[in-house]
Design an enzyme around this catalytic site. Sequence first.
Site, PDB file in Angstrom:
ATOM      1  N   GLU A  49       0.829  -1.211   0.000  1.00 57.32           N
ATOM      2  CA  GLU A  49       0.000   0.000   0.000  1.00 57.32           C
ATOM      3  C   GLU A  49       0.864   1.261   0.000  1.00 57.32           C
ATOM      4  OE1 GLU A  49      -3.279   0.596  -0.385  1.00 57.32           O
ATOM      5  OE2 GLU A  49      -3.423  -1.519  -0.869  1.00 57.32           O
ATOM      6  N   CYS A 201     -13.418   0.894 -14.501  1.00 57.08           N
ATOM      7  CA  CYS A 201     -13.828   2.300 -14.414  1.00 57.08           C
ATOM      8  C   CYS A 201     -12.583   3.181 -14.585  1.00 57.08           C
ATOM      9  CB  CYS A 201     -14.523   2.566 -13.079  1.00 57.08           C
ATOM     10  SG  CYS A 201     -15.418   4.120 -13.074  1.00 57.08           S
ATOM     11  N   CYS A 208     -17.716   0.670 -19.565  1.00 55.36           N
ATOM     12  CA  CYS A 208     -18.987   0.516 -18.838  1.00 55.36           C
ATOM     13  C   CYS A 208     -19.746  -0.746 -19.255  1.00 55.36           C
ATOM     14  CB  CYS A 208     -19.865   1.742 -19.061  1.00 55.36           C
ATOM     15  SG  CYS A 208     -19.096   3.245 -18.457  1.00 55.36           S
ATOM     16  N   CYS A 211     -19.046  -3.461 -16.932  1.00 59.31           N
ATOM     17  CA  CYS A 211     -19.076  -3.097 -15.512  1.00 59.31           C
ATOM     18  C   CYS A 211     -20.254  -3.761 -14.787  1.00 59.31           C
ATOM     19  CB  CYS A 211     -19.171  -1.577 -15.387  1.00 59.31           C
ATOM     20  SG  CYS A 211     -19.263  -1.047 -13.680  1.00 59.31           S
ATOM     21  N   CYS A 217     -25.528   2.816 -12.214  1.00 55.09           N
ATOM     22  CA  CYS A 217     -24.517   3.882 -12.231  1.00 55.09           C
ATOM     23  C   CYS A 217     -25.097   5.125 -12.905  1.00 55.09           C
ATOM     24  CB  CYS A 217     -23.269   3.407 -12.969  1.00 55.09           C
ATOM     25  SG  CYS A 217     -22.094   4.738 -13.237  1.00 55.09           S
TER      26      CYS A 217
HETATM   27  S1  SF4 Z   1     -20.791   1.963 -15.309  1.00 52.97           S
HETATM   28 FE1  SF4 Z   1     -20.220   3.583 -13.911  1.00 52.97          FE
HETATM   29  S2  SF4 Z   1     -18.946   2.617 -12.371  1.00 52.97           S
HETATM   30 FE2  SF4 Z   1     -19.086   1.222 -14.102  1.00 52.97          FE
HETATM   31  S3  SF4 Z   1     -17.313   1.683 -15.390  1.00 52.97           S
HETATM   32 FE3  SF4 Z   1     -18.993   2.917 -16.144  1.00 52.97          FE
HETATM   33  S4  SF4 Z   1     -18.798   4.843 -15.070  1.00 52.97           S
HETATM   34 FE4  SF4 Z   1     -17.579   3.367 -13.945  1.00 52.97          FE
END
Ligand code: SF4
Length: 357
Positions: A49, A201, A208, A211, A217
Amino acid sequence: MELRVNGEEPNKFHLNQFSRTLISWHKNNGRHNLPWQKEISPYKVWISEVMLQQTQVKTVLPYFKKFVEKYPNIKALSNAKLDDILILWTGLGYYRRAENLYKTSQILKEKYRYKFPELYEDIISLPGIGRSTAGAILSLAYNKKYPILDGNVKRVIKRYFAIRSSKEDEKNLWYISESLLPNKNNNIYTQSIMDLGSLVCLKNSPTCYACPIKKNCMSNKLNLTNVIPAKNIKVNKKKTLKLYLIIIQNFKNKKLVLMKKNNNNGIWANLWNLPSFEKKTEYKKFIKNNNLDSNIKKYDNIKHNLTHLSLDIDILKIELCKIRDFDNYSWKNIYDNIGLSKPVVMIINKLKKEIDK
Ligand code: SF4
């Protein structure tokens, strides 16, 4: 305190879904083979970290491997000298981090008998550990319910809730991050949100379509992924001219260069440096006082960017035919393992290539 995002109370169901979805996504899509994830320990999480502060995973990987090979545990690290740690840190940048690791290792030895503390208050009081690093250690190594808020997590939260304003205060983001924590599997959750930020992201062009939380989102729904988070205003870096001097012994052993250890201040504290000057007058004085005015040759020029500075370094070279001493400087073999800044590493590597030809 009631959680409010953009002035409204977020949907509780979506909040609960958030961590659950990420945890199950992580099983097949997250990272499981990072070296600090193998035989996980607070020590390894702490080192990784700290290395990951302001540095990308791919840059950290070779440094982390070398570091834990040499110092596999707190005891080994606490017996190291700061100079030895700086050698392993050479090229990784932000050298204060190495100094803080050293200071912390001494505290772990004296106050905690080589055991990494488990309480937030104890961890946060260690040098170089802020709230996010403490949260990462507590969740990843101890599976405790603590939030993190590194750059990746901040971006995911801002996009998920469509937090446009760059004025949205840090305190509120921390509160949101805390509200999203699950009641169990905090270790997996923390890794999953970090992985989502660095694999999906992405800062530029988030993917997206891949995602797991795209359905709820807000940035995805409102087509705001390009404007959230707001772009940082570009800061013009201050241009600084420097002059480095390579003084090399061209006598019996050509591998010796003149160096001086930096004092305990500045970005390159405690690292070894070539004679360096910011003002021409300082350089001229050094040349005159040491009778070096003949055989000075132009050697190279290096441009090197730091967070707020843009360095333009002219490098001159002097080859000496006689062994002699210089006040406050030492002769160092260019093949010695010593802590060096990145520009000096570049210069030394070039010298090595020429000598090895
Ligand atoms: S859907 Fe939203 S959280 Fe997912 S990658 Fe796209 S912007 Fe990021």
